[in-house]
Design a protein around this motif. Structure first.
Motif, PDB file in Angstrom:
ATOM      1  N   TRP A 267      21.379  91.468  56.859  1.00 49.59           N
ATOM      2  CA  TRP A 267      20.444  90.317  57.068  1.00 49.59           C
ATOM      3  C   TRP A 267      21.748  89.222  57.059  1.00 49.59           C
ATOM      4  N   SER A 268      21.035  88.202  57.320  1.00 50.76           N
ATOM      5  CA  SER A 268      21.945  86.766  57.569  1.00 50.76           C
ATOM      6  C   SER A 268      21.340  85.613  56.676  1.00 50.76           C
ATOM      7  N   ALA A 269      22.278  84.750  56.362  1.00 50.27           N
ATOM      8  CA  ALA A 269      21.855  83.313  55.937  1.00 50.27           C
ATOM      9  C   ALA A 269      23.150  82.745  55.552  1.00 50.27           C
TER      10      ALA A 269
ATOM     11  N   PHE B   4      14.917  91.236  62.414  1.00 46.63           N
ATOM     12  CA  PHE B   4      14.560  92.278  61.362  1.00 46.63           C
ATOM     13  C   PHE B   4      15.160  93.644  61.631  1.00 46.63           C
ATOM     14  N   ASN B   5      15.244  94.331  60.608  1.00 44.10           N
ATOM     15  CA  ASN B   5      15.933  95.851  60.555  1.00 44.10           C
ATOM     16  C   ASN B   5      14.679  96.526  61.063  1.00 44.10           C
ATOM     17  N   PRO B   6      14.628  97.231  62.280  1.00 45.23           N
ATOM     18  CA  PRO B   6      13.361  98.148  62.662  1.00 45.23           C
ATOM     19  C   PRO B   6      13.281  99.304  61.564  1.00 45.23           C
ATOM     20  N   GLY B   7      12.053  99.576  61.028  1.00 43.37           N
ATOM     21  CA  GLY B   7      12.026 100.511  60.084  1.00 43.37           C
ATOM     22  C   GLY B   7      12.620 100.493  58.792  1.00 43.37           C
ATOM     23  N   GLY B   8      13.382  99.124  58.490  1.00 46.91           N
ATOM     24  CA  GLY B   8      14.255  99.269  57.380  1.00 46.91           C
ATOM     25  C   GLY B   8      13.543  98.209  56.510  1.00 46.91           C
ATOM     26  N   ARG B   9      14.766  97.775  55.613  1.00 49.91           N
ATOM     27  CA  ARG B   9      14.294  96.969  54.189  1.00 49.91           C
ATOM     28  C   ARG B   9      15.001  95.560  54.416  1.00 49.91           C
ATOM     29  N   MET B  10      14.285  94.501  54.104  1.00 49.86           N
ATOM     30  CA  MET B  10      14.845  93.245  53.940  1.00 49.86           C
ATOM     31  C   MET B  10      15.434  92.962  52.452  1.00 49.86           C
TER      32      MET B  10
ATOM     33  N   ALA C 204      19.835  78.524  52.009  1.00 48.29           N
ATOM     34  CA  ALA C 204      18.258  78.792  51.602  1.00 48.29           C
ATOM     35  C   ALA C 204      17.185  78.666  52.694  1.00 48.29           C
ATOM     36  N   ARG C 205      17.722  77.982  53.888  1.00 42.68           N
ATOM     37  CA  ARG C 205      16.474  77.760  54.726  1.00 42.68           C
ATOM     38  C   ARG C 205      16.781  78.349  55.983  1.00 42.68           C
ATOM     39  N   ASP C 206      18.025  79.252  56.227  1.00 41.82           N
ATOM     40  CA  ASP C 206      18.013  79.900  57.638  1.00 41.82           C
ATOM     41  C   ASP C 206      18.161  81.330  57.328  1.00 41.82           C
ATOM     42  N   ARG C 207      17.466  81.925  56.602  1.00 45.49           N
ATOM     43  CA  ARG C 207      17.716  83.383  56.452  1.00 45.49           C
ATOM     44  C   ARG C 207      16.902  84.040  57.626  1.00 45.49           C
ATOM     45  N   ARG C 208      17.900  85.000  58.167  1.00 42.94           N
ATOM     46  CA  ARG C 208      17.549  85.953  59.322  1.00 42.94           C
ATOM     47  C   ARG C 208      17.320  85.384  60.732  1.00 42.94           C
ATOM     48  N   MET C 209      17.920  84.096  60.754  1.00 40.51           N
ATOM     49  CA  MET C 209      17.807  83.150  61.957  1.00 40.51           C
ATOM     50  C   MET C 209      18.898  83.644  63.117  1.00 40.51           C
TER      51      MET C 209
END
Length: 336
Positions: A199-201, A26-32, A204-209
């Motif tokens: 972010w990453s993907a 995740f992005n510290p203090g940020g937005r997804m 549909a099933r590996d977002r932010r991995m």
């Protein structure tokens, strides 16, 4: 009812940190990025500008020299976020994509509107490849396979992306790292893996991995900042780069794929923000990338160039210090 259990991370396992919760990054203090309903709202808004089916670059395909020695620095635009950086005897590619489409499918998805600025067969011997994250317009497995077969470069990438590449390109030399890591590249050169707001993907099933990142290339001729794919994030990461690295001879900053702002702002900065980023990180020169090759968002084809010029003029900055590079364009970056 029991809480829904989070899916295991298929690419990376490691201890929690300030940007990894033990399962997802995740992005510290940020937005997804927004939820799926926001994606649908955007996709069906009908606001997407019509791009030309083909928009050839005014520059012919470049034929780079074999090496650039010492403190000299030559940068050649291939397209989108793919650039060839030549300095200190090293040839470095950023987010290499030579494929016709940036998609999991060969028959559908964003398609190039101009050929790569360097024909693949005209590449010099590639030493290093920097892969910022796993979106299809940045991590192109077909291109990485070609690079493995013809050049066998070392690929430096953030955590988790190595698992994706290793599964598809057996034997590729991989070096996966967390934010803050440093990789010795020889010839007085090092690669620093640095934060980006993204972010990453791959599906549909590996977002932010898998992690996302920017890179700082430390060379005898000065430091080069490749910001990767990033939202502006109130300039936090740009200030961090200035504090940590002091300033840059050259920066490669994204200026496209930013509309609509209500949806894209967390992951893609606009040209005005890119100019602010150049100032905040103390870059003497900058190249605009991530525009004019694949239509990913709503803005017109040439708007990033116009908006970049307006932003530079508003800040009283010389236009030649921040150029929106086109495929085949070669820049011999001045020394500072």
């Amino acid at each position: 009812m029991a809480a829904r259990q989070k899916a295991a991370n298929r690419y990376y396992s490691g201890p929690p940190s300030d940007h990894f919760d033990g399962t997802l990054f995740f992005n510290p203090g940020g937005r997804m990025p927004g939820p799926f309903r926001d994606l649908l709202k955007w996709q069906f808004s009908g606001q997407r500008a019509k791009w030309p089916a083909a928009s050839p670059s005014p520059f012919a395909q470049a034929k780079p020299v074999a090496t650039v020695q010492g403190a000299d620095l030559t940068v050649t635009m291939v397209g989108h976020a793919t650039l060839l950086i030549q300095t200190a005897g090293l040839n470095i590619l950023t987010d290499p994509v030579w494929s016709r489409r940036t998609s999991p499918f060969s028959f559908v998805g964003p398609r190039r509107v101009n050929p790569p600025g360097i024909a693949f067969g005209d590449l010099p011997a590639i030493d290093l490849v920097l892969v910022s994250h796993n979106h299809y317009d940045h991590l192109d497995l077909a291109t990485l396979r070609q690079l493995k077969e013809t050049h066998d470069p070392l690929v430096v990438t953030p955590l988790g992306n190595d698992a994706i590449i290793a599964a598809a390109v057996p034997g590729m030399r991989l070096s996966a790292h967390d934010w803050g890591d440093r990789v010795d590249a020889g010839e007085g050169t090092a690669i620093h893996v640095e934060p980006a707001h993204h972010w990453s993907a791959r599906g549909a099933r590996d977002r932010r991995m898998a992690l996302w990142a920017g890179f700082v290339i430390e060379t005898p001729g000065g430091k080069i900042y490749f910001a990767g794919d990033t939202g502006f994030h109130d300039g936090i990461n740009y200030r961090l780069m200035a504090e940590k690295h002091g300033g840059f001879r050259f920066a490669i900053l994204p200026i496209g794929a930013y509309e609509p702002r209500w949806f894209m702002a967390p992951q893609h900065q606009n040209p005005e923000e890119a100019v602010q980023g150049m100032l905040l990180c103390n870059a003497a020169f900058a190249a605009g990338c991530h525009w004019g090759t694949f239509q990913l968002t709503d803005e017109p084809f040439d708007e990033p160039v116009r908006k970049l010029v307006e932003a530079l003029d508003a800040e009283g900055l010389p236009r030649e210090h921040f150029r929106a590079l086109r495929p085949g364009e070669v820049w011999e970056v001045p020394r500072i």
